[in-house]
Design an enzyme around this catalytic site. Structure first.
Site, PDB file in Angstrom:
ATOM      1  CB  CYS A   1      18.069  50.561  37.424  1.00  0.00           C
ATOM      2  SG  CYS A   1      16.265  50.769  37.433  1.00  0.00           S
TER       3      CYS A   1
ATOM      4  CG  ASP B   1      14.847  48.946  41.914  1.00  0.00           C
ATOM      5  OD1 ASP B   1      15.004  48.901  43.156  1.00  0.00           O
ATOM      6  OD2 ASP B   1      14.016  48.245  41.304  1.00  0.00           O
TER       7      ASP B   1
ATOM      8  NE  ARG C   1      13.714  46.609  44.398  1.00  0.00           N
ATOM      9  CZ  ARG C   1      12.898  45.861  43.653  1.00  0.00           C
ATOM     10  NH1 ARG C   1      12.277  44.824  44.196  1.00  0.00           N
ATOM     11  NH2 ARG C   1      12.705  46.135  42.373  1.00  0.00           N
TER      12      ARG C   1
ATOM     13  CB  CYS D   1      14.773  45.949  35.680  1.00  0.00           C
ATOM     14  SG  CYS D   1      14.789  47.728  35.347  1.00  0.00           S
TER      15      CYS D   1
ATOM     16  CG  HIS E   1      17.905  45.924  38.789  1.00  0.00           C
ATOM     17  ND1 HIS E   1      16.756  45.519  39.420  1.00  0.00           N
ATOM     18  CD2 HIS E   1      17.627  47.111  38.219  1.00  0.00           C
ATOM     19  CE1 HIS E   1      15.818  46.444  39.255  1.00  0.00           C
ATOM     20  NE2 HIS E   1      16.315  47.422  38.524  1.00  0.00           N
TER      21      HIS E   1
HETATM   22 CO    CO Z   1      15.265  48.756  37.367  1.00  0.00          CO
END
Ligand code: CO
Length: 218
Positions: free
Chosen positions: A47, A49, A51, A106, A103
């Site tokens: 992803c 993302d 993090r 999400c 994750h």
């Molecule tokens: Co995500």
């Protein structure tokens, strides 16, 4: 930790200057070596993302993992971007493992579940909704607070299948090469990755519908 939210692009360039200088101080040949060699054994599909930074959470250095990231780690059958990454990784870099890593928490998965109007991205999230539709009763039987994390897992499992269904991965298997597609999920809460145990390592792990060519028989 100091407040880093007000860093400007110029600060990032300064960070980079210091990082490069530090690398050279420790190993004068560092960049010279990296420049000429890229032999990662792994392709990470994760992803976007911020993090979930691939290299960092599995302890790999530059040159050791090839990375593709998009919203909610989706591998649509005809996505030229994902397919190009997979082809290059499998046929040129000759990676041995493809890691599909979702994750918990999400945002893309949550947005798909909430069904709010987000504009064009709704067309991308429709791939997640395909997975939700396929497992609708099982997901909806869960308490509401658990649905997004379960759908994140189911999405990883579905995307592992999609990677394994590509012509490039099946061609590698037909050539007798060792190539495994793994499904993992990362927890923002504890920093740990869990193996969903859905590894596919050969064409006979695929439903007959998706097998390409005559070499693949049970
Ligand atoms: Co995500």
């Amino acid at each position: 930790m100091s407040d880093r939210t007000d860093l400007e692009p110029a600060d990032l360039l300064e960070n980079n200057r210091r990082w490069a200088a530090g690398k050279l101080a420790a190993d004068a040949d560092y960049f010279n070596r990296l420049q000429h060699i890229q032999q990662p054994r792994y392709l990470w599909i994760g992803c976007s993302d911020s993090r979930v930074p691939a290299n960092t959470i599995v302890g790999l250095r530059p040159g050791e993992i090839f990375v593709h990231r998009n919203i909610a780690n989706v591998v649509p059958h005809s996505d030229l971007n994902a397919l190009s990454v997979i082809q290059y990784a499998v046929e040129v870099l000759r990676v041995r493992h493809i890691l599909v890593v979702g994750h918990y928490g999400c945002g893309g998965v949550k947005a798909a579940l909430e069904g709010t109007d987000l504009g064009e991205i709704d067309n991308w999230l429709a791939h997640i909704k395909d997975v939700w539709r396929e497992h609708y009763d099982a997901v909806m039987a869960l308490p509401e607070a658990e649905r997004a994390d379960r759908l994140a897992e189911l999405n990883v499992i579905a995307q592992v299948q999609n990677v394994a269904r590509t012509s490039m991965v099946q061609k590698a298997w037909a050539e007798g090469r060792s190539l495994s597609v793994h499904g993992w999920i990362y927890s923002l809460a504890d920093g740990r990755i869990r193996d969903l145990d859905v590894t596919i390592a050969g064409c006979t792990d695929l439903h007959a519908v998706f097998r390409i060519g005559s070499d693949c028989r049970d």
